[in-house]
Design a protein around this motif. Structure first.
Motif, short mmCIF file in Angstrom:
data_model
loop_
_atom_site.label_atom_id
_atom_site.label_comp_id
_atom_site.label_asym_id
_atom_site.label_seq_id
_atom_site.Cartn_x
_atom_site.Cartn_y
_atom_site.Cartn_z
N MET A 196 0.80 -1.23 0.00
CA MET A 196 0.00 0.00 0.00
C MET A 196 0.84 1.28 0.00
SD MET A 196 -3.02 -1.27 2.63
CE MET A 196 -4.09 0.15 2.41
N VAL A 197 2.15 1.16 0.26
CA VAL A 197 3.03 2.34 0.20
C VAL A 197 4.19 2.11 -0.78
CG1 VAL A 197 2.46 3.19 2.50
CG2 VAL A 197 4.30 1.52 2.25
N HIS A 198 3.99 1.21 -1.73
CA HIS A 198 5.06 0.89 -2.69
C HIS A 198 5.46 2.14 -3.47
CE1 HIS A 198 7.20 -1.09 -5.96
NE2 HIS A 198 7.15 -2.22 -5.25
N PRO A 199 6.77 2.34 -3.69
CA PRO A 199 7.22 3.56 -4.39
C PRO A 199 6.74 3.69 -5.83
CG PRO A 199 9.05 2.03 -4.00
CD PRO A 199 7.90 1.54 -3.20
N ASP A 200 6.28 2.60 -6.45
CA ASP A 200 5.73 2.70 -7.81
C ASP A 200 4.37 3.38 -7.84
OD1 ASP A 200 7.93 1.52 -8.89
OD2 ASP A 200 7.00 -0.41 -9.33
N LEU A 201 3.74 3.49 -6.68
CA LEU A 201 2.42 4.12 -6.60
C LEU A 201 2.56 5.63 -6.44
CD1 LEU A 201 0.81 1.66 -4.02
CD2 LEU A 201 0.61 1.54 -6.51
N LEU A 202 1.51 6.35 -6.86
CA LEU A 202 1.47 7.79 -6.57
C LEU A 202 1.40 7.98 -5.07
CD1 LEU A 202 0.99 10.79 -7.43
CD2 LEU A 202 -1.47 10.26 -7.34
N ASN A 203 2.27 8.82 -4.52
CA ASN A 203 2.27 9.08 -3.09
C ASN A 203 0.90 9.58 -2.65
OD1 ASN A 203 2.67 10.59 -0.48
ND2 ASN A 203 4.77 9.91 -0.81
N GLY A 204 0.37 8.95 -1.58
CA GLY A 204 -0.97 9.29 -1.12
C GLY A 204 -1.14 10.76 -0.77
N TYR A 205 -0.07 11.41 -0.32
CA TYR A 205 -0.17 12.82 0.05
C TYR A 205 -0.38 13.71 -1.17
CZ TYR A 205 1.50 11.41 4.68
OH TYR A 205 1.63 10.82 5.90
N GLY A 206 -0.01 13.20 -2.36
CA GLY A 206 -0.17 13.99 -3.58
C GLY A 206 -1.43 13.65 -4.37
N ASN A 213 -5.82 17.84 -11.15
CA ASN A 213 -5.16 18.03 -12.44
C ASN A 213 -5.41 16.89 -13.42
OD1 ASN A 213 -4.00 20.45 -11.53
ND2 ASN A 213 -2.28 19.34 -10.59
N ASN A 214 -6.27 15.93 -13.00
CA ASN A 214 -6.57 14.77 -13.83
C ASN A 214 -5.30 14.01 -14.24
OD1 ASN A 214 -8.40 13.05 -15.10
ND2 ASN A 214 -8.26 14.14 -17.06
N GLU A 215 -4.40 13.82 -13.26
CA GLU A 215 -3.11 13.17 -13.53
C GLU A 215 -2.92 11.93 -12.67
OE1 GLU A 215 -0.29 16.21 -12.72
OE2 GLU A 215 -0.63 17.28 -14.62
N VAL A 216 -4.01 11.30 -12.21
CA VAL A 216 -3.90 10.11 -11.37
C VAL A 216 -3.53 8.91 -12.26
CG1 VAL A 216 -5.09 8.55 -9.80
CG2 VAL A 216 -5.61 11.00 -9.77
N PRO A 217 -2.39 8.24 -11.99
CA PRO A 217 -2.00 7.08 -12.81
C PRO A 217 -2.91 5.89 -12.54
CG PRO A 217 -0.50 7.31 -10.95
CD PRO A 217 -1.41 8.52 -10.92
N VAL A 218 -3.08 5.03 -13.53
CA VAL A 218 -3.97 3.88 -13.37
C VAL A 218 -3.34 2.63 -13.99
CG1 VAL A 218 -6.06 5.29 -13.39
CG2 VAL A 218 -5.19 4.36 -15.53
N TRP A 219 -3.81 1.46 -13.51
CA TRP A 219 -3.57 0.20 -14.19
C TRP A 219 -4.80 -0.06 -15.08
CZ3 TRP A 219 -2.62 -0.62 -8.65
CH2 TRP A 219 -1.26 -0.79 -8.32
N ASN A 220 -4.59 -0.50 -16.28
CA ASN A 220 -5.70 -0.85 -17.15
C ASN A 220 -5.75 -2.36 -17.27
OD1 ASN A 220 -7.49 -1.26 -19.41
ND2 ASN A 220 -7.20 0.92 -19.92
N ILE A 221 -6.66 -2.99 -16.54
CA ILE A 221 -6.76 -4.45 -16.48
C ILE A 221 -8.07 -4.87 -17.15
CG2 ILE A 221 -6.69 -6.49 -15.01
CD1 ILE A 221 -4.20 -4.77 -14.75
N GLU A 227 -6.82 2.78 -9.92
CA GLU A 227 -5.91 3.87 -9.57
C GLU A 227 -4.66 3.35 -8.86
OE1 GLU A 227 -8.24 6.59 -7.28
OE2 GLU A 227 -8.99 7.64 -9.06
N LYS A 228 -3.50 3.80 -9.34
CA LYS A 228 -2.21 3.42 -8.72
C LYS A 228 -1.84 4.47 -7.67
CE LYS A 228 1.09 2.27 -11.53
NZ LYS A 228 2.03 2.30 -12.69
N VAL A 229 -2.55 4.44 -6.55
CA VAL A 229 -2.36 5.46 -5.51
C VAL A 229 -1.99 4.79 -4.20
CG1 VAL A 229 -3.43 7.36 -4.26
CG2 VAL A 229 -4.07 6.92 -6.64
N GLY A 230 -0.98 5.32 -3.53
CA GLY A 230 -0.54 4.79 -2.25
C GLY A 230 -1.40 5.28 -1.10
N TYR A 231 -1.14 4.72 0.08
CA TYR A 231 -1.94 5.04 1.27
C TYR A 231 -1.04 5.48 2.42
CZ TYR A 231 -5.89 3.10 -1.22
OH TYR A 231 -6.88 2.88 -2.15
#
Length: 483
Positions: A196-206, A213-221, A227-231
């Motif tokens: 849940m805090v992996h560095p490949d994820l978007l930092n949860g604080y951001g 800004n519509n810039e949330v990274p995602v996995w397309n499965i 959403e590739k967002v950390g916690y």
């Protein structure tokens, strides 16, 4: 001291062998689970010189005997009751069965968060030291200590890195503790927290800025976007995910063949829980956590001084019920999101309450003529000022009642003052005199004044009530003599 005789007297006072369901001891206290606490002869216990105080909490009836003495008395008590050696964990488990659902929920939170408090306290206190080094106008007008001494800049940066670690990787700590509490493998829980805090994820604080800004990274499965967002710094998402992980692991172990258990159970447990976490559980609980935090901050900002007074008045009664343990989860969230919350006001209220309890106990020390109460009050009063209130609250104030009234009045007034000046803590620590280092630098003076007010009011009110209580006792004695 005849320890066997003491054990027998205690056993008689708590209702005999048939009333003892479980028994253990810690460093200073007998920890008992009784079948019916109404059978306890409180007067007999109070009259025993060896007993420093008693209280009931979380389904346990605890008798304070002091270090050294408690070990020997427990040994004889175990022999008299036929109880085998039990750990405090065994007694906690036995006590839990006596609790109602709300109490069980609070105890669960306590079991999860209490073990990780040292890590949070260490990080929080380091954060306090960093604040002292970097806060302008604290010691030098217009400058911080780092501004005035540039050679300290790297030291402050190092301390800041150390301080943030426990909060950035908070899901790992909670994942380990929560999964263990829910009956799963704690190391799988820690792995879930790492995920849940992996560095490949978007930092949860951001996440908030990226969403705008519509810039949330995602996995397309398979056409589904996740959403590739950390916690980082989150509480509710990892609590919920840890519960699901523990239940999935437990269910899998019942159906997976033992030969494949060590291979397949961890694999499917982590994968299934991970997918559920990033698709449903995480987003929902993140929103719930944000609403909870926003609601608490709104309540604090809206109710102002009145809210602070009410909370200060009720804090000690809440401690008696054990419900204060549920505040740990809330405080952790408040501290993990300092930018939004500014810190924890709960810590400040707790500190005012503890100072007031200590002041009331010391007032009893000044007024009482009872040698036993004086002996307990002196140590208990100082302990409460340092943040440990059980001996003062349960050993003196609740027993005599009037000091407890003085304490909650002092707590209410001190809490109202602290709320008026928006005093908040940026770290957990000892809620009392040592708590100064945990307070936001710009309001440290207000914190000190608040403690002084809480102490003075509690001390004065207790003195007044003690004199009234003494007069009442004299009148009752005169009436009895006349009769």
């Amino acid at each position: 001291m005849d320890h066997k005789q003491i054990a027998q007297e205690i056993l008689d006072a708590i209702g005999g062998q048939e009333n003892v369901s479980a028994a253990a001891h810690c460093a200073t206290r007998l920890r008992l689970v009784l079948n019916d606490e109404s059978n306890v002869d409180q007067t007999a216990l109070d009259n025993m010189d060896v007993v420093k105080g008693t209280f009931s909490t979380g389904g346990q009836f605890q008798i304070i005997l002091g270090s050294g003495t408690v070990n020997v008395v427990y040994k004889h008590l175990a022999e008299l009751t036929g109880q085998s050696e039990m750990s405090t964990s065994d007694v906690k488990d036995a006590a839990t069965k006596k609790l109602n659902p709300i109490q069980q929920f609070v105890k669960t939170l306590s079991d999860i968060f209490v073990p990780i408090i040292p890590a949070i306290v260490a990080g929080g206190l380091l954060m306090g030291i960093n604040n002292i080094l970097t806060a302008p106008d604290l010691f030098i007008e217009g400058k911080s200590l780092v501004d005035a001494n540039p050679e300290m800049a790297d030291l402050a940066a190092l301390i800041n890195t150390f301080a943030n670690a426990a909060f950035v990787f908070l899901p790992i700590l909670i994942g380990f503790s929560a999964t263990k509490r829910f009956g799963g493998n704690p190391f799988l829980g820690a792995t879930l927290g790492m995920l849940m805090v992996h560095p490949d994820l978007l930092n949860g604080y951001g996440y908030g800025a990226a969403l705008l800004n519509n810039e949330v990274p995602v996995w397309n499965i398979l056409g589904m976007e996740i959403e590739k967002v950390g916690y980082q710094g989150s509480v509710l998402p990892v609590l919920a995910a840890s519960y699901i992980l523990a239940k999935i692991e437990t269910a899998l172990r019942k159906v997976v063949p033992s030969a494949l258990d060590n291979l397949l159970t961890p694999l499917f447990s982590i994968f299934i829980t991970g997918v559920l976490t990033f698709t449903f559980v995480g987003p929902l609980t993140r929103s719930a956590g944000n609403l909870l935090t926003d609601g608490i901050v709104w309540m604090y900002d809206t109710t102002g001084v009145i809210g602070g007074i009410i909370f200060g008045l009720l804090y000690a009664p809440i401690v008696i019920t054990g419900m204060h343990h549920s505040f740990i989860a809330v405080e952790t969230q408040l501290l993990a999101d300092l930018v939004k919350t500014g810190g924890s006001f709960i810590f400040v209220i707790a500190a005012m309450s503890n100072i007031a309890q200590g002041a009331a106990t010391l007032a009893v020390l000044k007024t009482t003529k009872n040698a036993k109460i004086k002996g307990t009050a002196s140590a208990a009063g100082i302990s409460a000022l340092l943040g440990i209130t059980e001996p003062a609250m349960f050993g003196i104030n609740l027993k005599l009642r009037y000091p407890f009234i003085g304490a909650i009045v002092g707590s209410a007034v001190g809490s109202g003052f602290a709320t008026l000046f928006k005093v908040k803590a940026t770290a957990l620590g000892a809620a009392g005199l040592p708590g100064i280092i945990s307070i936001r630098p710009d309001v440290i003076v207000s914190y000190i004044i608040g403690m002084a007010i809480a102490f003075a009011v509690a001390f004065a009110v207790t003195i007044v009530l003690a004199k009234r209580d003494e007069k009442k006792t004299i009148k009752q004695s005169d009436k009895a003599a006349a009769a």
